[in-house]
Design an enzyme around this catalytic site. Sequence first.
Site, short mmCIF file in Angstrom:
data_model
loop_
_atom_site.label_atom_id
_atom_site.label_comp_id
_atom_site.label_asym_id
_atom_site.label_seq_id
_atom_site.Cartn_x
_atom_site.Cartn_y
_atom_site.Cartn_z
N GLY A 1 21.98 34.69 16.04
CA GLY A 1 20.76 34.76 16.83
C GLY A 1 20.26 33.37 17.19
O GLY A 1 19.41 32.80 16.51
N HIS B 1 17.24 42.95 15.21
CA HIS B 1 16.44 43.20 14.01
C HIS B 1 16.40 44.66 13.55
O HIS B 1 15.72 44.98 12.60
CB HIS B 1 15.01 42.69 14.21
CG HIS B 1 14.89 41.19 14.10
ND1 HIS B 1 15.91 40.34 14.46
CD2 HIS B 1 13.89 40.39 13.68
CE1 HIS B 1 15.53 39.08 14.25
NE2 HIS B 1 14.31 39.09 13.78
MG MG Z 1 13.37 35.75 14.07
#
Ligand code: MG
Length: 205
Positions: free
Chosen positions: A40, A138
């Site tokens: 990420g 997430h």
């Molecule tokens: Mg984050």
Amino acid sequence: MDVDLALLADTKGFLHPDEGRRLYELALEAGKLGPCLEVGSYCGKSTVWLGAACRQNGTVLFSIDHHRGSAEQQPGEPYFDPELFDPRTFRIDTFPFFRATLARAGLEDTVVALVCSSQLAARHWTTPLGLVFIDGSHDFQSVRQDYRMWSRHLPAGGYLLFHDVFPDPADGGRGPYQVYREAISRGQYDVLPMTGCLGILRRRP
Ligand code: MG
């Protein structure tokens, strides 16, 4: 510490400076064990902190992101940023921003950008890692998959970090917190104090 705070203030992202500083300190220690890896990258905010420590250690940071934005960053979603929308492809593209951050931070000789899914990057991975920072998609399944794919490359003493760990559901999504708890329950990690919403585990011998 060779980190450009003005550049960080000017870089899009969701990382608090206290969390960034902790990432830097942990990566500085972890770099003795092996290279560091983050899942990420977005526009490179965490990359600046982790990369600065890796540069100081003479090691590298692998930074993985498909750069097409996560589910909540798509048009119409709560974290959509119109500046990141590429009208030519009609898709989110954070890679130009990430690349500009790397150049401005002087990290082009330290950071290996892997522009693909975490799953693809992991498929033939064999290199032991001193630190793994999980901050990709997430949702529970994605975080869990990242945890399972990457934590197995951590030697004793290696750090496993999760961003956006919220013990109180009122503060944010459940995915990272649930996987953080799952990792702890397996008994292979020492639990270090959190910084902000940065969960910190260290692999036991
Ligand atoms: Mg984050």
